[in-house]
Design a protein around this motif. Structure first.
Motif, mmCIF file in Angstrom:
data_model
loop_
_atom_site.group_PDB
_atom_site.id
_atom_site.type_symbol
_atom_site.label_atom_id
_atom_site.label_comp_id
_atom_site.label_asym_id
_atom_site.label_seq_id
_atom_site.Cartn_x
_atom_site.Cartn_y
_atom_site.Cartn_z
ATOM 1 N N LEU A 205 39.597 41.076 32.712
ATOM 2 C CA LEU A 205 39.355 42.494 32.382
ATOM 3 C C LEU A 205 38.136 42.635 31.476
ATOM 4 O O LEU A 205 37.335 43.567 31.635
ATOM 5 N N ALA A 206 37.979 41.669 30.545
ATOM 6 C CA ALA A 206 36.816 41.732 29.640
ATOM 7 C C ALA A 206 35.529 41.549 30.444
ATOM 8 O O ALA A 206 34.539 42.259 30.217
ATOM 9 N N LYS A 207 35.539 40.598 31.392
ATOM 10 C CA LYS A 207 34.335 40.388 32.223
ATOM 11 C C LYS A 207 34.005 41.655 33.003
ATOM 12 O O LYS A 207 32.844 42.064 33.107
ATOM 13 N N ILE A 208 35.041 42.277 33.548
ATOM 14 C CA ILE A 208 34.807 43.492 34.351
ATOM 15 C C ILE A 208 34.290 44.619 33.460
ATOM 16 O O ILE A 208 33.396 45.369 33.844
ATOM 17 N N SER A 209 34.812 44.703 32.229
ATOM 18 C CA SER A 209 34.333 45.825 31.399
ATOM 19 C C SER A 209 32.881 45.640 30.976
ATOM 20 O O SER A 209 32.227 46.598 30.573
#
Ligand SMILES: NC(=O)c1ccc[n+]([C@@H]2O[C@H](COP(=O)([O-])OP(=O)(O)OC[C@H]3O[C@@H](n4cnc5c(N)ncnc54)[C@H](OP(=O)(O)O)[C@@H]3O)[C@@H](O)[C@H]2O)c1
Length: 168
Positions: free
Chosen positions: A137-141
């Motif tokens: 999720l952090a990579k996507i954000s």
């Protein structure tokens, strides 16, 4: 639309492509606030500000073009062809499309992916028995953000459409 609902012709009222400003204006006059706002939303157009606004006002967000609308008149393959999303998909043993849809699901929105292909429709439904990790999720954000779908490409040129494209 409020009259339609009062007469029992509509169960709920929804809007589409409404920015926070437009919703604010609508809420000042509406007796029935919209139940849903359908907007472009995907890992590369995450709509954080709009989603915060809708959450505060109790409006459900629905994501259209959740896969970036590849192979359509208005989209491209920046999402299905994104190498960061492909890395996450490889790690989870899923497809990029499934990563996009699972991401939207984990954001608490509903979504309308479109496919005319039975196999891909089935693939798109296989998102409920696994999840993206905090790292995913952090990579996507951190993905670069850009609106992909311009309404003038979907609906054709029109002054009102131009105004919505500029605001969204
Ligand atoms: N309210 C609005 O202003 C607005 C604007 C745009 C779109 N929409 C609606 O949003 C819905 C979906 O949006 P969209 O069609 O723009 O974009 P989308 O769902 O992001 O992408 C559709 C494209 O992705 C392909 N696809 C679907 N599943 C796939 C998979 N698992 N792997 C690889 N490719 C896949 C489809 O091809 P195949 O069919 O060949 O599978 C199609 O080319 C539609 O119902 C549309 O009407 C609303």
């Amino acid at each position: 639309m409020e009259e339609c609902q009062r007469l029992g012709l509509a169960k709920a009222i929804g809007v589409s492509n409404f920015s926070p400003n437009k919703l604010q204006e609508l809420l000042q006059h509406a007796h029935v606030p919209p139940a849903v706002n359908q907007v472009e939303m995907n890992p590369m157009w995450q709509q954080r500000q709009l989603r915060d606004f809708c959450k505060r006002k109790g409006i459900q967000v629905t994501a259209y073009s959740p896969l970036g609308a590849s192979n359509t008149r208005w989209g491209d393959d920046r999402i299905l062809g994104c190498s960061s999303l492909q890395e996450i998909a490889n790690e989870r043993r899923k497809t990029v499309a499934q990563v996009c849809l699972r991401w939207a699901y984990q954001q608490g929105v509903s979504m309308v992916p479109k496919s005319f292909n039975r196999k891909r429709m089935e693939e798109n439904l296989q998102i409920f028995d696994w999840s993206l990790t905090k790292d995913d999720l952090a990579k996507i954000s951190n993905l670069p953000q850009r609106k992909g779908v311009l309404l003038r490409d979907v609906l054709g040129p029109h002054d009102l459409v131009k105004e919505i494209d500029m605001e969204a």
